[in-house]
Structures are given as structure tokens and as C-alpha cells.
Enzyme design. Structure first.
Site, PDB file in Angstrom:
ATOM      1  N   CYS A  81     -48.027 -11.415  -8.050  1.00 13.65           N
ATOM      2  CA  CYS A  81     -47.839 -10.412  -7.001  1.00 13.65           C
ATOM      3  C   CYS A  81     -48.851  -9.276  -7.130  1.00 13.65           C
ATOM      4  CB  CYS A  81     -46.412  -9.870  -7.032  1.00 13.65           C
ATOM      5  SG  CYS A  81     -45.874  -9.363  -8.674  1.00 13.65           S
ATOM      6  N   GLU A 138     -38.763  -7.323  -4.271  1.00 10.18           N
ATOM      7  CA  GLU A 138     -40.188  -7.125  -4.535  1.00 10.18           C
ATOM      8  C   GLU A 138     -40.896  -8.230  -3.788  1.00 10.18           C
ATOM      9  OE1 GLU A 138     -43.466  -8.439  -5.832  1.00 10.18           O
ATOM     10  OE2 GLU A 138     -42.635  -8.499  -7.854  1.00 10.18           O
TER      11      GLU A 138
END
Length: 508
Positions: free
Chosen positions: A301, A264
Site C-alpha cells: 500500500c 486502510e
């Protein structure tokens, strides 16, 4: 107790001579503990031990694995203030954030314990034999999933609990039946070692095989590269930057036996704000997004780094209000001097591009490692002409793109790289006109939010935390929520098998 040593299964080990210390970013000084980086011998020992543990652990019942995961949660809580203090000292984040993230980590462990306490998650299928079928008989077929094998998990810089040692990758891999070797994040080595000690205690208390978990320290790529390239490792979990994630992905793919790397990585999380929403409630939207942009010093994120709207008579006033509200929030400490340096460098790269205007920036003297929040803006034409403006600025930064019309707004979305999230802020009476925007976002993101903020990721089966590259290396899988377990298993069918040789979950 923090020792600075590595865990090879349940054994503390310190064979190396290379050491490092963590940093207290608020004080900008080194913390006292010396951490001894893992040697190639220790890496091999951990991988070999995990392979032996896998032979036993893959057959451990779901109820036993659930007991193990719940015991990890209990042992983490038993570390109490010592763990919270280590977290705060190494991250610069406040105690309230530490408590909240610990709670999320406990919840993740318990969620996976609940999931594997029965066999339903495996989605087993059974197709009975039809021996007299014409023109050919049909054999008995049964399908389930089997764990991949030893998994390497890289601790994340921005979530020292929830995406690190006992975070979602580790919890889901252990739930799937895979032993885990954690490569501790160098910034959070003490926090990571304490959590590792809790996992080791839980494994011993619940009778798990030695080697089901190991914990290794190391700066830079040396230890991580050796782990990814070790022939006994069968999969990797990573949360971090695009550069590091892509390097790990390439390593996994170029091995003699390629392995999956679930990385990720970067995301600027576009937010579409309709002119009508700005006209009706622009001040409230500005307040909400000033908070979201600066939440956790922008080190999520899912930070909303890109705001898109169609320019009209209210646009500039909204941008000015957003900027004013954003820089009014007190400057906050970033996780580490390296992250602060990266923030400064990337912010300068974006704001120095042609057509980009800095609307507001916290000015004046700031403490070391504190971030000066920034709001910038650019036209749709300039944004489309320059891919560098898409660069992620990891921190409290967001850029507003003023497009000429909805067609150009859709064009901007279609020009974006893959993202974790996309958000639409609009009025209910506009819903019927949003189809093109929704379709464009659905092709670029893994999660679409309506009238909310992207920061905040619910841990549940319906959450998808992933997206087209470079948001993640495989858009089909999530790193958050109980479906994260499917990264660590593969399908296997049994044809015409004797009952006693079948896995328990496939027996009659």
C-alpha cells in the site's frame, strides 16, 4: 493441521455446502484443501459467542492479556515450517519474505503485550471532588477507556501474516479487550487457518473465555457483509481496495446502530524529487526507486506509484535511467490471478490516457501471474486535466509527472486524493525552500518521508499509517504501531462512584 473448517471459538465447524480452494499463483493451479464457507447460522453463533466472551474479556487484566498475546506469538512460531510452506504456496511470495513477515507479526504481538502490561496506555485522568466549592460543589470525576465490543477483522491479500489473522488489527483489538472474528482472505485460507489454530491454542493455555477469537471462511462479499451487518458486531478493521473498503464503510454507517469501520485503502504515495537531487545523485535515486517500485511485486500500500519533479535538462535522462533499472529487475509473481488481472486492467487504463507515455515495460513472454514492471510519464498539464491518471495501479508501476515549475508541482499535490505517504527527495541546501511542498503534502498524507522510500512501515508509537480519504476511512487513526489500539476503545467517565464499583485502574 489444515482442516478447511471454520473456528467458532474453540470448536471446528463445517455446516455449509459452499466450498472453495486457494490457488498456487506460481504454478497457476488450485491447492488441494477444500475450504467450507461459513453459513449464516455459523456467523450468528460466532457473533453471539464473541458477545458472551466480551462480558468477561473486557475485565481481563492487562497482564493477562499480555500473556495471551505473547502466547499467540509462541504458538505461531511453533507452527514452524508448515506455516511458512502454506504462506509460500498460497501467495507466490518467497520464503525469505514469509520469514520476515512472520517476524514482524511476532513483534507486533509482543509490542501490544508490552503496551497493555500496565495501565498507562489508557491515559486515565482523575479530578478530585471539591465539595465546598462556590457557588456549586464539584463532584469526583475519573476518566478511562473501555473496549467497544466484538470486532470483525478482514484478512488482507498482500500481507498474509502482518495484516491478516494475527496481524495488527487483531493484535490491537485483543490488546484493547475486544473479542475478534476474522474473515479469512480467500486467497490465504490455509495460512489463515493455521494462524487461527495458534490463537485458539494460546487462548486455551492462558485461560481466555471461549469466543474471544473465531475464524470464518468465505469468498466474495456474502460472509463479510453478514458479519458487518450483525447487530452484535461493534467495529471493523479492513485493509484492501477502495471499492471493497468503501462498501464495508457504507454498510457500517447504514446499520440501525452505526459502527466504526477502520479501512486502510488505496494510495499512490507521491514522491517529490528536486531537480538538484537528480543532478547530484540521479543514478542512485533511480536505483533506489527501481527497487522500491518493484519490491514485493509492487503489492504494498506504500508503493511509490507517483514521482513528481520540475522538468529541466536532466529530467528525461533520469526517467530513462529509472525505467531501464526498473525493467532490468526480474519479473515477479503476483499474489493471485485476480490481482494480476486488476494490475493489467488498471495499467492499461492509466497508460491509455491522453499525454501518458510508456517509457519502459518488461516485454516478452512471462509466466502466468507474473507482472511486467512499467514506468510511464506525463506532463503536469495533462495530469491535472485528467483525474483518471491518479488511479492506483496495484503492482510494479510508477508514473513520473514532469511539472513546469514548483508552483505547478504544488498544484499537482493539492489536486491529489488523500494518501498514506508523501516523500521529498532533496539536497540539504534546499531545505529552507521546501516549505510550500511540505505544507501541501501535510494536507494530503499521513506520513512524510525525507530522503527515503515509503516502502517499509516501522511498528512503533510514532508511526502513523493512515491518511485522508481514500487512504483510510478515518485519518485520525493508524493501523500500524501501538497507537492502533485506540481504534477499539471509547472514553468513559465515572462521577461520584463508590470505590468498589470503579474499574481497578481508576481506584485510589
Amino acid at each position: 493441521m489444515i482442516t478447511g473448517k471454520n473456528y467458532i471459538g474453540n470448536k471446528l465447524s463445517a455446516k455449509g455446502s459452499v466450498t472453495h480452494k486457494t490457488i498456487n499463483p506460481k504454478l497457476n493451479i488450485e491447492n488441494p484443501t477444500v475450504f467450507i464457507e461459513a453459513t449464516s447460522e455459523e456467523i450468528d453463533e460466532a457473533a453471539q459467542l464473541a458477545t458472551e466472551a466480551y462480558k468477561l474479556y473486557r475485565k481481563v487484566s492487562g497482564k493477562q492479556k499480555a500473556a495471551f498475546l505473547n502466547a499467540i506469538a509462541d504458538e505461531i512460531l511453533a507452527l514452524d515450517q508448515e506455516l511458512i510452506d502454506a504462506y509460500v504456496t498460497e501467495s507466490g511470495l518467497p520464503e525469505g519474505r514469509a520469514m520476515g513477515e512472520r517476524g514482524r507479526t511476532i513483534m507486533q504481538l509482543k509490542s501490544f503485550a508490552d503496551l497493555v502490561s500496565n495501565e498507562e496506555w489508557k491515559g486515565n485522568t482523575f479530578d478530585a471532588a471539591i465539595p465546598d466549592r462556590e457557588p456549586l460543589p464539584k463532584d469526583d470525576l475519573r476518566k478511562t477507556v473501555t473496549p467497544l465490543g466484538p470486532v470483525v477483522v478482514f484478512g488482507a491479500s498482500n500481507f498474509p501474516f502482518a495484516f491478516s489473522t494475527a496481524g495488527g488489527d487483531t493484535a490491537s483489538a485483543l490488546a484493547a479487550g475486544c473479542p475478534v472474528i476474522v474473515k479469512a482472505h480467500e486467497m490465504h485460507a490455509a495460512t489463515s487457518e493455521l494462524v487461527a489454530s495458534a490463537i485458539i491454542k494460546a487462548a486455551e493455555k492462558t485461560g481466555m473465555p471461549n469466543g474471544v477469537f473465531s475464524h470464518l471462511s468465505g469468498r466474495g462479499p456474502i460472509v463479510g457483509s453478514a458479519l458487518v451487518n450483525h447487530p452484535k458486531i461493534k467495529a471493523v478493521g479492513f485493509t484492501g481496495s477502495i471499492g471493497a473498503g468503501r462498501a464495508i464503510f457504507n454498510m457500517g454507517a447504514s446499520r440501525p446502530e452505526p459502527i466504526p469501520v477502520y479501512a486502510e485503502m488505496g494510495s499512490i504515495n507521491p514522491v517529490v524529487i528536486s531537480p538538484l537531487a537528480i543532478a547530484n545523485r540521479g543514478e542512485a535515486i533511480a536505483s533506489t526507486y527501481a527497487g522500491s517500485i518493484t519490491l514485493g511485486t509492487g503489492q504494498f500500500c506504500t508503493n511509490p506509484g507517483l514521482l513528481l519533479t520540475v522538468e529541466d535538462e536532466n529530467t528525461e535522462a533520469f526517467i530513462q535511467d529509472l525505467a531501464k533499472k526498473t525493467v532490468a529487475i526480474d519479473a515477479q509473481c503476483m499474489l493471485h490471478p485476480n490481482i494480476k488481472a486488476g494490475f493489467d486492467k488498471n495499467e492499461k487504463t492509466v497508460t491509455s490516457q491522453e499525454g501518458v507515455r510508456t517509457v519502459a515495460k518488461i516485454s516478452g513472454d512471462l509466466k502466468e501471474n507474473y507482472a511486467n514492471s512499467i514506468i510511464a510519464c506525463v506532463s503536469g498539464d495533462d495530469f491535472l486535466a485528467n483525474p483518471k491518471i491518479q488511479q492506483e495501479v496495484f503492482g510494479p508501476f510508477s508514473i513520473v509527472v514532469k511539472t513546469k515549475n514548483e508552483a505547478q508541482l504544488v498544484e499537482v499535490i493539492e489536486a491529489l486524493e488523500g494518501q498514506l505517504t508523501g516523500t521529498i527527495i532533496a539536497e540539504n541546501e534546499e531545505v529552507s525552500s521546501l516549505t510550500d511542498i511540505v505544507d501541501a503534502l501535510a494536507n494530503r498524507v499521513g506520513r512524510i518521508i525525507f530522503n527515503g522510500v515509503p516502502t517499509g512501515v516501522e511498528v512503533c508509537p510514532s508511526m502513523h499509517h493512515g491518511g485522508p480519504y481514500p487512504a483510510s476511512s478515518d485519518a485520525k487513526f493508524t493501523s500500524v504501531g501501538t497507537h492502533a489500539i485506540y481504534r477499539w476503545v471509547r472514553p468513559i467517565s465515572y462521577q461520584s462512584f463508590p470505590e468498589e464499583l470503579l474499574p481497578d485502574s481508576l481506584k485510589n
